[in-house]
Design an enzyme around this catalytic site. Structure first.
Site, PDB file in Angstrom:
ATOM      1  CB  ALA A  39       1.464   2.978  -7.653  1.00 29.41           C
ATOM      2  CB  ALA A  40      -2.179   5.702  -4.621  1.00 30.27           C
ATOM      3  N   PRO A  41      -0.644   8.495  -5.245  1.00 30.25           N
ATOM      4  CG  PRO A  41      -0.773  10.837  -5.367  1.00 30.25           C
ATOM      5  CD  PRO A  41      -0.084   9.722  -4.617  1.00 30.25           C
TER       6      PRO A  41
ATOM      7  CB  SER B  64       3.481  11.807  -8.484  1.00 24.08           C
ATOM      8  OG  SER B  64       3.976  11.113  -7.359  1.00 24.08           O
TER       9      SER B  64
ATOM     10  CD  GLU C 271      -1.851   2.872  -2.632  1.00 22.07           C
ATOM     11  OE1 GLU C 271      -2.085   2.854  -1.406  1.00 22.07           O
ATOM     12  OE2 GLU C 271      -0.759   3.265  -3.115  1.00 22.07           O
TER      13      GLU C 271
ATOM     14  CB  CYS D 279       8.417  11.649   1.934  1.00 21.49           C
ATOM     15  SG  CYS D 279       6.945  10.930   2.692  1.00 21.49           S
TER      16      CYS D 279
END
Length: 480
Positions: A127-129, A131, A150, A248
């Protein structure tokens, strides 16, 4: 090692990209896109302000906002005052009215909610950061429950800070290797987002040296971990639920092949949900399977991959965990005690609905989402919901995160500060307003958004802004 301007693109990496890139895309365009600076983008936080109201509010600033086609709340942003005023120091960002988020990273959550339904129990595995967790919370309208996990301890604090700034109260934070959840929480979630740790091949526009140590072997090692993560997530997903897998990065091994591995492992229990209709123009990045494989030249953003899957049947459970979670250190407030807290909170302008429940630990009063209760005792949470108050001298000391989450915009008990006074507040200094409010404890606001709770001491308002959030340097100076 090939160098294109300031961007490092290893020859072996380019070979992998040639193999991964569809026939309709050109390698020259890919290399050119990798060398262009990444466009800044933001997402309006609709828990704080509507998109229309936000656009009207920032219109005098001269910001150029271009809609992100897959996220109605998302905009690419260009600012003339970018060098003079960091985007993170604007009043709207400090009060949680928008989140600075790369446009392509808005895609996974858009895919998770593509059917228009709102799941009640959601897990964000990495989950971090924050968004995507904050984007999920906004689409859930702060209802239901989100487990935001996280693995990196250093990033959990940042995750909580962003959740708090955005006024979110339906999240529970955990700090585990994401591979534990399939066994620990079997078939507990209606929707799961696995934005998997990856080789980061899509972020080269943000970090020109991101690929300097790239190797095909590292891709394969990461893909092995991703398969364990997606298998665990699939076990934690309830039948009928939706799993979005995203990265990503751009190679097939970490993307298409990871999803195909899951499809082959559970052929009778999983189906692909095509993302062809996710937004106008999605076909430009659509694979034959129905995934989105976003190369940076397609939409002028970071490279990304998104797949949407549905669990159609239960699968054989994983072995139950043998660890002990430990006693839950909170107890629910009794009716009379709860009524006293609710009445006292209303006097200062804090209210909540029945989907939040009051719990106590020592002298701390917390608000937990109702949907969190079934998870008690199954895994250990770092924190859940919001800390509402501390019992103090037969009264209550209201906490900053509760004020930000519960006071709401246009609070009738709020005391509006001037731009100069609001800047002083964010710098951690007391405020000396021209007129003094009647109440001793008062919610201070700017742009009608809650900034915190001040205590009136004579003719000044004593600052209670958390020390770790205090800002120095240039703060907002745009017209208001």
């Amino acid at each position: 090692m090939a160098q294109f301007g300031s961007v490092c693109l290893p020859e072996a990496f380019l070979d992998v990209m040639r193999e991964a890139m569809p026939a309709g895309l050109a390698m020259d365009d890919f290399i050119a896109a990798c060398q262009r600076p990444l466009r800044r983008s933001i997402r309006v936080n609709t828990l704080k302000i509507s998109v229309d109201a936000f656009l009207a509010q920032v219109a005098p600033y001269g910001w150029q906002l271009t809609p992100v086609p897959w996220c109605p709340e998302g905009f690419w942003i260009e600012r003339d005052d970018e060098d003079a005023l960091p985007l993170g120091s604007t009043a709207e960002h400090l009060s949680g009215q928008f989140y600075i988020q790369e446009a392509s990273s808005m895609l996974p959550v858009a895919a998770l909610f593509a059917d228009g339904n709102t799941p009640a129990r959601v897990m964000d595995v990495a989950a971090a950061p924050g968004s995507k967790t904050t984007q999920i919370a906004a689409l859930m309208q702060n209802q239901g429950f989100i487990l935001a996990n996280e693995y990196s301890a250093s990033r959990v604090k940042v995750l909580h800070a962003n959740i708090s700034r955005c006024g979110i109260h339906n999240v529970g934070l955990t700090h585990f290797d994401g591979r534990v959840f399939g066994a620990a929480l079997p078939e507990q979630f209606d929707a799961i987002l696995l934005d998997a740790p990856c080789s980061g091949e899509g972020v080269v526009r943000k970090d020109p040296d991101a690929l300097r140590n790239w190797s095909p072997q590292s891709d394969q090692e990461i893909a092995a971990t991703q398969r364990e993560l997606i298998d665990s997530a699939f076990h934690a997903l309830a039948p009928g639920g939706t799993l979005v897998y995203s990265t990503c990065t751009l190679n097939r091994e970490e993307n298409q092949e990871t999803v195909r591995w899951l499809l082959a492992r559970y052929p009778q229990a999983v189906e692909v949900l095509s993302l062809e209709a996710l937004f106008p123009g999605a076909d430009a990045a659509l694979t034959e399977e129905g995934f989105l494989h976003v190369f940076p030249q397609i939409y002028d953003c970071e490279g990304f991959f998104v797949a949407r899957l549905r669990k159609t049947a239960s699968v054989e459970p994983l072995p139950a965990p043998t660890y002990k979670v430990g006693a839950f250190p909170f107890t629910p407030l009794k009716t009379r005690e709860a009524q006293a807290v609710i009445a006292a909170a209303r006097k200062v302008g804090l209210e909540w609905d029945e989907t939040l429940e009051l719990w106590q630990r020592d002298k701390e009063i917390w608000l937990f989402p109702q949907a969190f209760t079934p998870f008690i005792g199954k895994v250990r949470f770092s924190r859940t919901g919001i800390r509402l108050a501390e019992i103090h001298n037969k009264g209550y000391r209201w906490q900053h995160e509760a004020v930000v989450a519960l006071a709401g915009s246009d609070n009738p008990l709020g005391f509006e500060l001037s731009a100069e006074e609001a800047q002083e507040w964010y710098r951690g200094r007391d405020v000396w307003p021209q007129t003094v409010p009647d109440a001793d404890d008062v919610i201070v606001t700017f742009q009608h958004q809650p900034l915190g709770l001040a205590k009136k001491v004579g003719s000044r308002l004593k600052n209670s802004y958390p020390r770790e959030l205090v800002r120095d340097g240039v703060l907002f100076s745009a017209p208001v």
